[in-house]
Design a protein around this motif. Structure first.
Motif, short mmCIF file in Angstrom:
data_model
loop_
_atom_site.label_atom_id
_atom_site.label_comp_id
_atom_site.label_asym_id
_atom_site.label_seq_id
_atom_site.Cartn_x
_atom_site.Cartn_y
_atom_site.Cartn_z
N LEU A 1 0.84 -1.20 0.00
CA LEU A 1 0.00 0.00 0.00
C LEU A 1 0.86 1.25 0.00
O LEU A 1 0.63 2.19 -0.76
CB LEU A 1 -0.87 0.01 1.26
CG LEU A 1 -2.24 -0.62 1.16
CD1 LEU A 1 -2.94 -0.49 2.49
CD2 LEU A 1 -3.05 0.08 0.09
N VAL A 2 1.89 1.22 0.87
CA VAL A 2 2.77 2.39 0.96
C VAL A 2 3.41 2.65 -0.39
O VAL A 2 3.47 3.80 -0.86
CB VAL A 2 3.83 2.15 2.06
CG1 VAL A 2 4.97 3.13 1.90
CG2 VAL A 2 3.20 2.28 3.42
N LEU B 1 0.85 3.95 -2.98
CA LEU B 1 0.42 5.32 -2.75
C LEU B 1 1.57 6.30 -2.93
O LEU B 1 1.38 7.39 -3.46
CB LEU B 1 -0.18 5.45 -1.35
CG LEU B 1 -1.57 4.86 -1.25
CD1 LEU B 1 -1.89 4.45 0.14
CD2 LEU B 1 -2.59 5.87 -1.74
N THR C 1 13.28 -2.64 14.63
CA THR C 1 12.02 -2.12 15.19
C THR C 1 11.67 -0.77 14.60
O THR C 1 10.51 -0.36 14.64
CB THR C 1 12.12 -1.97 16.72
OG1 THR C 1 13.35 -1.31 17.02
CG2 THR C 1 12.08 -3.31 17.41
N THR C 2 12.64 -0.06 14.08
CA THR C 2 12.35 1.30 13.60
C THR C 2 11.98 1.35 12.13
O THR C 2 11.67 2.41 11.61
CB THR C 2 13.58 2.21 13.82
OG1 THR C 2 14.71 1.53 13.30
CG2 THR C 2 13.76 2.55 15.26
N LEU D 1 9.40 0.43 10.34
CA LEU D 1 8.07 0.91 10.01
C LEU D 1 7.98 2.42 10.25
O LEU D 1 7.41 3.17 9.46
CB LEU D 1 7.04 0.17 10.86
CG LEU D 1 5.72 -0.09 10.16
CD1 LEU D 1 5.95 -0.82 8.88
CD2 LEU D 1 4.82 -0.89 11.06
N PHE D 2 8.55 2.83 11.37
CA PHE D 2 8.58 4.25 11.73
C PHE D 2 9.25 5.04 10.61
O PHE D 2 8.70 6.03 10.11
CB PHE D 2 9.36 4.39 13.04
CG PHE D 2 9.37 5.76 13.60
CD1 PHE D 2 8.28 6.24 14.30
CD2 PHE D 2 10.47 6.57 13.46
CE1 PHE D 2 8.29 7.50 14.83
CE2 PHE D 2 10.49 7.84 13.98
CZ PHE D 2 9.40 8.31 14.67
N TYR E 1 7.15 5.40 7.49
CA TYR E 1 6.09 6.39 7.52
C TYR E 1 6.65 7.81 7.50
O TYR E 1 6.01 8.72 6.95
CB TYR E 1 5.18 6.17 8.73
CG TYR E 1 4.17 5.09 8.45
CD1 TYR E 1 3.20 5.29 7.48
CD2 TYR E 1 4.21 3.88 9.10
CE1 TYR E 1 2.29 4.31 7.19
CE2 TYR E 1 3.31 2.89 8.83
CZ TYR E 1 2.34 3.10 7.87
OH TYR E 1 1.44 2.13 7.57
N VAL F 1 6.96 8.44 4.04
CA VAL F 1 5.64 8.75 3.47
C VAL F 1 5.29 10.21 3.71
O VAL F 1 4.88 10.93 2.80
CB VAL F 1 4.56 7.83 4.07
CG1 VAL F 1 3.18 8.33 3.69
CG2 VAL F 1 4.76 6.42 3.60
N PHE F 2 5.49 10.68 4.97
CA PHE F 2 5.17 12.08 5.28
C PHE F 2 5.94 13.02 4.37
O PHE F 2 5.39 13.96 3.81
CB PHE F 2 5.51 12.41 6.74
CG PHE F 2 4.64 11.71 7.72
CD1 PHE F 2 3.34 11.39 7.38
CD2 PHE F 2 5.10 11.37 8.97
CE1 PHE F 2 2.53 10.74 8.28
CE2 PHE F 2 4.30 10.72 9.86
CZ PHE F 2 3.01 10.40 9.52
N LEU G 1 4.79 12.76 0.62
CA LEU G 1 3.44 13.27 0.40
C LEU G 1 3.34 14.76 0.70
O LEU G 1 2.47 15.46 0.17
CB LEU G 1 2.42 12.49 1.23
CG LEU G 1 2.15 11.06 0.74
CD1 LEU G 1 1.01 10.45 1.51
CD2 LEU G 1 1.85 11.01 -0.73
N ALA G 2 4.24 15.26 1.56
CA ALA G 2 4.23 16.69 1.82
C ALA G 2 4.66 17.45 0.57
O ALA G 2 4.15 18.52 0.26
CB ALA G 2 5.16 17.02 2.98
N VAL G 3 5.62 16.85 -0.19
CA VAL G 3 6.09 17.53 -1.41
C VAL G 3 5.14 17.26 -2.57
O VAL G 3 4.76 18.16 -3.30
CB VAL G 3 7.51 17.04 -1.75
CG1 VAL G 3 8.02 17.76 -2.98
CG2 VAL G 3 8.44 17.27 -0.58
N GLY H 1 1.61 11.52 -4.67
CA GLY H 1 2.63 10.50 -4.90
C GLY H 1 3.61 10.90 -5.97
O GLY H 1 3.48 11.95 -6.61
#
Lengths: 515, 304
Positions: B239-240, B243, B274-275, B277-278, B281, B284-285, B288-290, B294
């Motif tokens: 999905l990531v 998008l 552990t990081t 996924l963090f 995202y 992604v931020f 998507l901000a720019v 997409g």
């Protein structure tokens, strides 16, 4: 006429009259016909009332034309009373969970339904509110009544941050972004030093509104549920105030495809959307504070995908876009999820199947089922009516408005029913009786049939014509017009008048049967 | 330059790319965000596991590996068709199709996970490393190209995934069916008007995307394991990527897959698993901000 036919006819008659007779009614004073009770500080009436005079008693009465408030009242009072009076510990816990989840869902529905923003961050906002207030009660000795305003401020703050990108992004992109926010919150809570890494990312031991010493007793649970119920009422009030008033109307006027139109009419829908989003965020913050106050803790599950999915399933099963749907769906899913814990994984399978069914077979979720059923029934009924080409003289509903004299409609319907009844009376025995004895005393059935024949209208009525008395009789039909002679029906000649009578009778029976 | 990171990033990118392109194609051609892609993925994993259990004694030769891979892809195709049968065929002509199908696919993935749990149990099922036999046959476990040291498994994943992607893309450009599909992408109504069957083309897309998810499952599951929730992470990744790349844009999805693969490999190396996924995202931020639609962001009119 068979009894099934009779029942069917009765149903049809009721359908013709309409549903007005089913509306509940309340007595009214004739001198205050226009009086309406209204919600305080608004012009909205509590009940939609239609006044009229009862045709039988001639007394003034009011019909409650919108029954939804009655259902809400019944449901909410049951929801309040049953767990409080009959409640076991398990039931009280489930009921409290239901009230909290339903409140979250109502706020979420404001964002998804009213504002039309596909946001998945609602649960995350609740979580942030819960963490913030819980931490403040632990570390800053925040008294519990202050948790709610603090929660609202935190929720509003987070809402402002999340709402910034909502203007630019659409649909799925925003959904992904908000899902990411929840994930980032989860990862952060797991690692943040101020939460404490040893507790697996959850806060506990915060302040709460249920006194600590009675928290795990029945009384404590009852207090908790009563508070949760008040929360649900408040959420319903907010939903109603936003969705049903100005903001909701503005947004309803600017649905997806009409955005340009509404903008040209001067509706600033972006602003309205933002307002709804912020109101719901503040509400979610308050619910987060309530969560923290109820459990005296804030747990990581608030940022998890599992709970989010469960809440989404509730909304979908109940019906997207309606307060009733959110509450009913929450009730259904909470019961399945919490009450049937013994079924283990199977209950999620069941929830998934419910979701699938609600998408595949319903138009507006479980709550829209009643309307859907009614529509289906009305369609079937009208198809049946259309399939029937002839109504045997009775007036069809389509024809009825064009007949000025309404008495005619009833007369024709009566005639139609009477003929149907008389047809059932005519048997071989009856005809044999008439052949034996065309005149004189008859059985009741025969007398009824003959009375009906006698009162037929003059035009086309059969008569016996004596060509040569006591020797030659023929059957003629009257024209019904002065000066126009009757026409001869056939060329059969009857030697006696009785035989001619019987022949007329047979003709009429034949006509009746073929009508 | 740490070539290990580069190769592992590329391998991840190749597999995630398969998933992301599948989701992206489904969205652009039939307008459905397929959240049941993870279900198809897990189903294919179980199919391959079943084949490796029942159709051969021990995974030694190349044909055995081929059988496992084919079984995975076939199960993937079937899984995709099942999703299409439940979520696409009955719904595609109803109002509000995007939201409805999204909910339907979500429900399938929710119910599917539980069905896998009830049928196969919660335990992890191992899959054989299907490219190992090649190495064994050549009698070397690793090989080197210049300074790069590759395992057969990794190289095989990259090659197989790229090959399937290229095959599908060429097929979409060249074949008659592919042209029908692109017609549907541009304007579903227009395509229907000139005689393209929306139903059969849609089912075909579902089958192909399912097959791609199947190959991804076979490739990924030999490193990880198959379990009932195996589809969740790959679905999130897919999905990531879909998008980030811009829904409907295949080149965008390829770039996004490489970006995500590198982010994951780098964060796993420098900050721990552990990081990942963090970090993803955060990526992604930033993107998507720019570009709010997409990387390959298509315009509104292409798919409303």
């Amino acid at each position: 006429m068979s009894s099934a036919e009779q029942v069917a006819r009765e149903r049809e008659r009721q359908a013709l009259v309409g549903r007005r007779r089913l509306l509940p009614r309340v007595p009214a004073r004739a001198d205050r016909t226009l009086h309406r009770r209204r919600w305080p500080l608004s012009k909205t009436t509590v009940l939609h009332l239609g006044g009229r005079y009862n045709p039988k008693t001639l007394g003034r009465e009011r019909l409650i034309t919108e029954k939804a408030p009655l259902w809400w009242f019944t449901f909410l009072s049951l929801a309040l009373v049953v767990p409080l009076l009959a409640g076991t510990d398990k039931m009280l816990t489930i009921a409290s969970t239901f009230a909290i989840y339903a409140s979250i869902n109502l706020m979420w529905m404001l964002v998804m339904g009213t504002a039309g923003i596909f946001s998945l961050a609602s649960l995350a906002i609740t979580g942030i509110g819960a963490y913030a207030t819980c931490w403040l009660t632990i570390n800053a000795d925040l008294p519990w009544p202050l948790m709610f305003p603090v929660g609202a401020v935190v929720g509003l703050f987070v809402g402002v941050i999340i709402a910034i990108p909502a203007r630019r992004m659409d649909g799925m992109y925003y959904a992904l972004l908000t899902l990411g926010i929840a994930e980032v919150c989860r990862a952060y809570a797991l690692q943040a030093k101020w939460i404490g890494a040893q507790s697996q990312g959850s806060l506990s031991g915060g302040g709460g509104f249920i006194p600590e010493d009675i928290r795990f007793t029945q009384t404590g649970q009852r207090i908790g549920y009563a508070a949760a119920f008040v929360l649900l009422l408040a959420a319903l009030a907010v939903y109603r105030a936003v969705n049903g008033q100005r903001l909701g109307l503005l947004l309803r006027a600017s649905q997806k495809e009409d955005e340009a139109v509404s903008e040209s009419m001067g509706i600033d829908f972006q602003r309205a959307r933002l307002a709804v989003f912020l109101i719901s965020s503040a509400g979610l913050g308050v619910i987060g504070a309530f969560y923290a106050g109820y459990f005296r803790a804030a747990s990581l599950s608030l940022f998890g995908v599992d709970l989010l999915l469960l809440l989404f399933a509730m909304i979908v099963i109940g019906g997207l876009g309606r307060a009733e749907g959110a509450v009913i769906g929450t009730l259904l899913v909470t019961i399945v999820d919490r009450y049937f814990v013994d079924f283990g994984a199977k209950r999620f399978l069941f929830i998934g199947l419910l979701m699938l069914a609600s998408v595949l077979f319903t138009r507006g979720g479980a709550f829209g089922l009643r309307d859907q059923w009614r529509e289906l029934r009305a369609r079937r009924r009208s198809q049946r009516r259309a399939a029937r080409t002839s109504r045997h003289g009775a007036v069809s509903p389509e024809e009825a408005p064009e007949i000025a004299d309404k008495a005619q409609i009833y007369q024709r319907r009566f005639d139609h029913n009477q003929r149907a009844h008389l047809k059932s009376l005519i048997t071989d025995d009856l005809i044999a009786e008439h052949r034996r004895n065309p005149t004189g005393l008859h059985s009741e059935e025969l007398e009824r049939v003959m009375l009906y024949f006698r009162k037929a209208e003059l035009a086309g009525k059969y008569c016996v014509y004596a060509v040569k008395p006591f020797a030659k009789y023929r059957i003629v039909a009257l024209s019904g017009l002065p000066g126009v002679p009757p026409r001869v029906v056939d060329d059969r000649v009857y030697p006696t008048v009785d035989e001619a009578y019987h022949a007329v009778f047979l003709r009429r029976v034949n006509d009746l049967r073929s009508s | 330059m740490d070539w290990f990171v580069v190769t592992s990033a590329l391998a991840l990118a190749a597999m995630y790319g398969l998933l992301g392109i599948g989701i992206s194609l489904t969205w652009s051609s039939i307008g459905m965000l397929n959240l049941a892609h993870g279900f198809t993925f897990a189903a294919a994993g179980y199919g391959a596991w079943w084949a490796s259990k029942n159709l051969m004694s021990a995974p030694t030769s190349g044909t055995d590996a081929l059988i496992v891979a084919l079984a995975g892809i076939l199960t993937g195709v079937v899984g995709g068709l099942v999703v299409g049968l439940v979520a696409f065929l009955p719904l595609h002509d109803r109002p509000n199709f995007p939201i409805r199908s999204l909910i339907a696919t979500l429900a399938i993935s929710l119910a599917g996970t539980q069905i896998f749990l009830l049928t196969f149990g919660p335990l992890n099922k191992p899959l054989p490393k299907i490219f190992d036999p090649v190495g064994k046959a050549l009698d070397m476990r690793k090989f080197e190209i210049g300074p790069i040291e590759m395992t057969w498994d990794r190289a095989g994943s990259i090659v197989a995934a790229t090959l399937l992607c290229v095959l599908v893309l060429v097929w979409v450009r060249m074949s008659r069916r592919g042209i029908q599909m692109r017609a549907m992408m541009q304007n579903p109504e227009g395509a229907a008007l000139v005689g393209v069957s929306v139903r059969s083309t849609g089912m075909m897309v579902m089958g192909i995307c399912g097959g791609m998810a199947g190959l991804a499952a076979v490739l990924l599951s030999s490193t990880f394991f198959v379990n009932p929730a195996a589809g969740v992470q790959p679905l999130a990744k897919g999905l990531v990527i879909a998008l980030l790349g811009g829904l409907g844009s295949v080149p965008g999805a390829v770039i996004a897959a490489i970006l995500v693969g590198f982010t994951e490999a780098l964060t796993a190396k420098y900050f721990g698993t552990t990081t990942t996924l963090f970090a993803q995202y955060v990526l992604v931020f930033l993107v998507l901000a720019v570009r709010p639609r997409g990387i390959g962001g298509l315009l509104d009119e292409v798919r409303a």
